[in-house]
Scaffold this active site. Sequence first.
Site, PDB file in Angstrom:
ATOM      1  N   GLY A 139       0.772  -1.283   0.104  1.00 47.89           N
ATOM      2  CA  GLY A 139       0.060  -0.115   0.219  1.00 47.89           C
ATOM      3  C   GLY A 139       0.750   1.436   0.022  1.00 47.89           C
TER       4      GLY A 139
ATOM      5  N   CYS B 267     -27.487  -9.304 -17.996  1.00 48.76           N
ATOM      6  CA  CYS B 267     -26.685  -8.836 -19.217  1.00 48.76           C
ATOM      7  C   CYS B 267     -27.454  -9.117 -20.458  1.00 48.76           C
ATOM      8  CB  CYS B 267     -25.570  -9.614 -19.305  1.00 48.76           C
ATOM      9  SG  CYS B 267     -24.356  -9.234 -20.867  1.00 48.76           S
TER      10      CYS B 267
ATOM     11  N   CYS C  47     -25.281 -12.083 -22.320  1.00 49.12           N
ATOM     12  CA  CYS C  47     -24.771 -13.418 -21.738  1.00 49.12           C
ATOM     13  C   CYS C  47     -25.697 -13.783 -20.813  1.00 49.12           C
ATOM     14  CB  CYS C  47     -23.391 -13.545 -21.532  1.00 49.12           C
ATOM     15  SG  CYS C  47     -23.055 -12.778 -19.860  1.00 49.12           S
TER      16      CYS C  47
ATOM     17  N   CYS D 203     -22.629  -7.059 -19.298  1.00 52.75           N
ATOM     18  CA  CYS D 203     -21.457  -6.999 -18.625  1.00 52.75           C
ATOM     19  C   CYS D 203     -20.224  -6.116 -18.982  1.00 52.75           C
ATOM     20  CB  CYS D 203     -20.629  -8.329 -19.064  1.00 52.75           C
ATOM     21  SG  CYS D 203     -21.834  -9.691 -18.456  1.00 52.75           S
TER      22      CYS D 203
ATOM     23  N   CYS E  40     -17.957 -12.232 -20.470  1.00 48.89           N
ATOM     24  CA  CYS E  40     -19.047 -12.254 -21.235  1.00 48.89           C
ATOM     25  C   CYS E  40     -18.924 -13.192 -22.449  1.00 48.89           C
ATOM     26  CB  CYS E  40     -19.628 -10.757 -21.683  1.00 48.89           C
ATOM     27  SG  CYS E  40     -21.357 -10.524 -22.192  1.00 48.89           S
TER      28      CYS E  40
HETATM   29 ZN   LIG Z   1     -22.476 -10.580 -20.234  1.00 44.88          ZN
END
Ligand SMILES: [Zn+2]
Lengths: 281, 280, 342
Positions: free
Chosen positions: C37, C247, C250, C272, C278
């Site tokens: 970090g 989506c 998909c 997506c 996807c």
């Molecule tokens: Zn998708």
Amino acid sequence: MAATGEAVLDVRGLTRLYGAGCPDCLVLTGPDAGTNICPQCHAIVACNNISFDLEQGEILGIVGESGSGKSTLLRCICFDEEATAGECYFAAFGTGRDDAFSQTGQARRYIRNHLLGIVYQNPLMGIKPHFTAGGNVAEKLLTADVYNVSLIRQRAATLLQRTEVPLARMDDFPANFSGGMQQRVQIAKALANNPPVLLLDEVSTGLDVSVQARVLDLIKEIQRDLGIAMIVVSHDLGVIRLLADRTGVMQHGQVIEFGLTDQILEDPQHRYTQLLVHSML
Amino acid sequence: MGNVLSVRQLSKHFILHILGGKVIAGCEEIGFDLKQGEFLGLTGPSGAGKSTVLKCIYRTYLPTSGQMLYTGKDGRQIDLACAPEREMIRLRRREIGYVSQFLKVMPRVPAVDVLAGELRQKGWEMERARQRAREFLKIMDINQALWDAYPSTFSGGEQQRINLARTLITEPRLLLLDEPTASLDIVTRQIVIRVLKDSKAAGATMIGVFHDLDVMGRLVDRVFGIEAGRSSTQCSPPQVATDLTPVPGHYYDSASVECGAGASTDRRGSGRIASREDTL
Amino acid sequence: MGVNQNRKHRGYNFAFLDENTKREIRRKLLKAVAIPGYQVPFASPELPIARGWGTGGLQITMAIIGPGDVLKVIDQGCDGSVNAVNIRKLLVKTTGVATTFDTNAASIIQTRHRIPEEAMRQDQILVLQVPIPEPLRYVEASEAKTREMHGEMDYSRMWVYLYENIVQYGEITIGARYPSLVNRRYLIDPSPIPRWDVPKLNQAETLYLFGAGREKRIYAVPPHTLAEPLEFEDFRFRVEDFTGRSCIRCGATDTYMNEMYDSSSGRKLFVCSDSGYCDRRREQSVTQNLACAEPTGHPLGRVPPKAEALVAPIQERSRSYPTASKEAGALEQVVIEGKEAR
Ligand SMILES: [Zn+2]
Ligand SMILES: Nc1ncnc2c1ncn2[C@@H]1O[C@H](COP(=O)(O)OP(=O)(O)OP(=O)(O)O)[C@@H](O)[C@H]1O
Ligand SMILES: Nc1ncnc2c1ncn2[C@@H]1O[C@H](COP(=O)(O)OP(=O)(O)OP(=O)(O)O)[C@@H](O)[C@H]1O
Ligand SMILES: [Mg+2]
Ligand SMILES: [Mg+2]
């Protein structure tokens, strides 16, 4: 709550120079020399070998003329300034005998966040005008690891109420507040985490008289209710008389006299204190 | 019963640096003893050093020399002349009270809270302290309408009673009173006398300075005279009460005479003493 | 077969940068991994693309890539966007490494604004392009001050910022760049990934490397390291809510989705954001249903043409200081982002 006999803060030989300094700075300055500027090297000796301790619930007053080093003393204790020499012990830090001045930045921040509250002469040094009033109080709580919004808001509301900042303005920005109101937000913030030690630099300066009275009463109340020890710096002897149990008088970087406040005011020993008291009354 | 306070050769000189180091004598080799529950009256002309003695005991003034041996509640003996400041603060909070002629209070704090504040300082919690404060205001006969008002707006007599009350409420063991009844009307004076008598009955040891000899006569067990900073006379109060009348220019003259015991022979002469009784 | 033979531009060193420059970057990467970090300053070298276009990520990738690596480059989840294509081309030209759209097949993934949907493994490295590495920039303009704040772990002002957010809007309105505390020590800006991706940093299997080219900073979230978004006890960190949405390509309901507006139907459509994921899901359904176009590497597969221009990641409100507006709860807004964040 009365003083308990346990020192919550112990300051030993605190010295702060502005400028490189030379081996003789400390002896060539002070009340006898009549200056805090070293004639040899021109360094400013803002604080010269200052020692005192502070018990739980005790209010220590610091008076002195402008430039005598009062603010510098407070700023060194809260690490805004680095002390040139000296030690500083907080009972609640480490073993209680770990010098705070020689700690890492992170440890100092811990001390500052958890063990200290600071109220500056200029409110804008203690609060951020573009955080809300509540946000300013929240900041102090967040530095002390309170991560609950409703708790924070409750505590902020209580403190702001106590310092007479209208609740309706809790979510407003202090940038739009009067100086007196900013000062009260600053006090609320300083108190947020119930610090064992509170440093107040000319708190009531610039407040109108009725607010000033309320603020002084608030400070007294806090001392009584919470047992918070305080250092109150003021050039106003009236404020010192009302608040402080013991008082130290500073001149040219040195503490020239320490005593019970009423003794300092009614039976001052040092020439300068007599002048100060007699010109005030 | 033992002495609560033994003052020995107490002197206080003020060195005024701003007046070129001028020395002013506040009091000179004062000595007296005070038994538990005793009420001692200090008398003497204006400027004699009465207030100075009280303030030295309370340590508002730093004594120049001498001892002030105080025997605490816990039986410990402390020399108030050189006790550390913190010890003095502790004693002031718990054992030694001082009532001045003038009220000094936080502005904008109601009378009730002025009194309650004293108890809060001793660790009482708020409601209980307020309750007790109200009782005390009643005892002091302060008009109930004023209880929640600010004492700074009170009349002189009311302020004086608040001043006394805020000290008495903490029930100090040793009470130092500097003219607690000055400028009070007769009725109010009666109240104060009653309250002080109650305190005495409750066991408080007191030293008081009174300009009003009638009041002093009704309260004190013994009178200690100071003149030009020095002890001058000691006598018992009944005589004071009945026979003394202040005569301008001849302050307490008759007292010294009446008191007899080692009365001064040349009090005004060189501004020095007349007699001293160190061994009471 | 030597991969180098695939390199088309032989005038340059492997992976463009000279070996000394790479070594410098690797040293800084080691430091970044050693201090999770912590923003390590590094000498960000010049590249043949402009600063602000992913140079920080590119520099890291160039410093760590080897001939045997399989590279995937995505921009906002998409393998086919101009930025991703250009970076991929540059890397391929100068290294000759194999590339893929498939997260599972990649050994190094350089990304802007997203972490892939598939869980990543310990043998993979994710390199994030970072525009503004300093999480405290929200609340403190001075670099010297922010460094001191990190040094002393003084994050109270960030917290106050979140508090004020809640006071003003009823909740924390930060969308991307959600400040997170790494290893209970350093606060990071996890680059503009959506909140959806933030939990993926925590106790991950994968090494995450962050590069900010313009600002010359490198930082890292090593595997099995705590990375916790700042949250209040009573206002918890939350990821974006896509319940009830799926989506259009998909059918996924459990991914981070971009919102589109179909002006012909007036409907909001979702797709997506992770195109590779996807596409893979569509492929699977193709093999099952025999009804889908070939993978495009682009999330716009079969989106109505007019909606195309409107495809943009869901962005949740401005990232700068909130203004006085108080429409609490107005969380999700479609923001048409400019070509590139600076
Ligand atoms: Zn998708
Ligand atoms: N940052 C600085 N650099 C140089 N000199 C400084 C600095 N801060 C303070 N001083 C000097 O140190 C001395 C003490 O200053 P300080 O502010 O502590 O005085 P003070 O007693 O608080 O005065 P005041 O009553 O006016 O607030 C002064 O001579 C001042 O000029
Ligand atoms: N703080 C002081 N500084 C300088 N001199 C003082 C101080 N206090 C008292 N004195 C001086 O000490 C002497 C005694 O004063 P003190 O107040 O004790 O007299 P008193 O007996 O109480 O008189 P009164 O009856 O008028 O109140 C006086 O000469 C006075 O001026
Ligand atoms: Mg100052
Ligand atoms: Mg007097």
